[in-house]
Design an enzyme around this catalytic site. Structure first.
Site, short mmCIF file in Angstrom:
data_model
loop_
_atom_site.label_atom_id
_atom_site.label_comp_id
_atom_site.label_asym_id
_atom_site.label_seq_id
_atom_site.Cartn_x
_atom_site.Cartn_y
_atom_site.Cartn_z
N ARG A 1 12.01 11.59 -0.13
CA ARG A 1 10.48 10.89 -0.66
C ARG A 1 9.89 12.17 -0.17
NH1 ARG A 1 8.82 5.47 1.83
NH2 ARG A 1 7.34 5.82 0.21
N HIS B 1 14.20 3.65 9.24
CA HIS B 1 13.41 3.58 8.37
C HIS B 1 14.03 2.66 7.12
CE1 HIS B 1 10.77 6.17 10.09
NE2 HIS B 1 11.70 7.07 10.69
N ASN C 1 10.70 1.37 14.29
CA ASN C 1 10.16 1.90 12.80
C ASN C 1 8.61 2.29 13.22
OD1 ASN C 1 9.74 2.55 10.22
ND2 ASN C 1 10.59 0.89 9.46
#
Ligand code: DQA
Length: 143
Positions: A107, A100, A74
Site C-alpha cells: 500500500r 494487519h 493491530n
C-alpha cells in the site's frame, strides 16, 4: 488458563462499512466472535478491546502487565505514528504479535513504517481475519 489480549486501534470498529474492498465485509463484532470461538477451542481466555484513542490503548497495555500472557496488536493508523504504543509494549515485555488485515507492504509508502514491529515477535499482514487466528495460535503455541 492462558490469557490473551486482542487490541484493535482506530476505525477498526468500522469494519464492514469501512473500505470493504480493502478490509472486507466482516464487522468488528464478527471478528470478535471468531476470535472468541477459536479461543474457546484452544482453551484460552481472551479479551478483545478496541479504541480510537492512543492513550486508551497505552493504558490497556499497561494494565496487561502481570495479568496477560500474550497480546495480539493491530494498532491501525497508530502503527505508523505511535512511539507511545511501541514503548508501552516494550515496557510490559509481554509477547506480542502485530496483525494487519490488509497487506500494508503493497500500500502507500507511509504505511511501510511500523513503530511496533521491532517489539513484536511476529508480524502478520494481508490475511484478513485469519491473521488474528494465526496470531492466537502463535501465542498459545497450539498449531
Ligand atoms: C491496518 C492498516 C493500517 O495502515 C490502517 O491505518 C488501518 C488498518 C490493517 O489492519 O490493515 O487502520 O492496520
Amino acid at each position: 488458563m492462558q490469557k490473551i489480549l486482542v487490541l484493535n486501534g482506530p476505525n477498526l470498529n468500522m469494519l464492514g462499512i469501512r473500505e470493504p474492498e480493502i478490509y472486507g465485509t466482516g464487522t468488528y463484532r464478527d471478528l470478535v466472535s471468531l476470535i472468541e470461538q477459536e479461543a474457546a477451542l484452544l482453551g484460552v481466555s481472551v479479551e478483545c478491546f478496541q479504541s480510537n484513542h492512543e492513550g486508551a490503548l497505552v493504558d490497556k497495555i499497561q494494565e496487561a502487565y502481570g495479568n496477560v500472557d500474550g497480546i495480539i496488536l493491530n494498532p491501525a493508523a497508530y502503527t505508523h505514528t505511535s512511539l507511545a504504543i511501541a514503548d508501552a509494549i516494550k515496557a510490559v515485555g509481554i509477547p506480542t504479535v502485530e496483525v494487519h488485515l490488509s497487506d500494508v507492504s503493497k500500500r502507500e509508502s507511509y504505511r511501510q513504517i511500523s513503530y511496533v514491529r521491532d517489539c513484536c515477535q511476529k508480524t502478520i499482514i494481508g490475511k484478513g481475519f485469519a491473521g488474528y487466528i494465526e496470531a492466537l495460535h502463535d501465542l498459545t503455541e497450539k498449531h
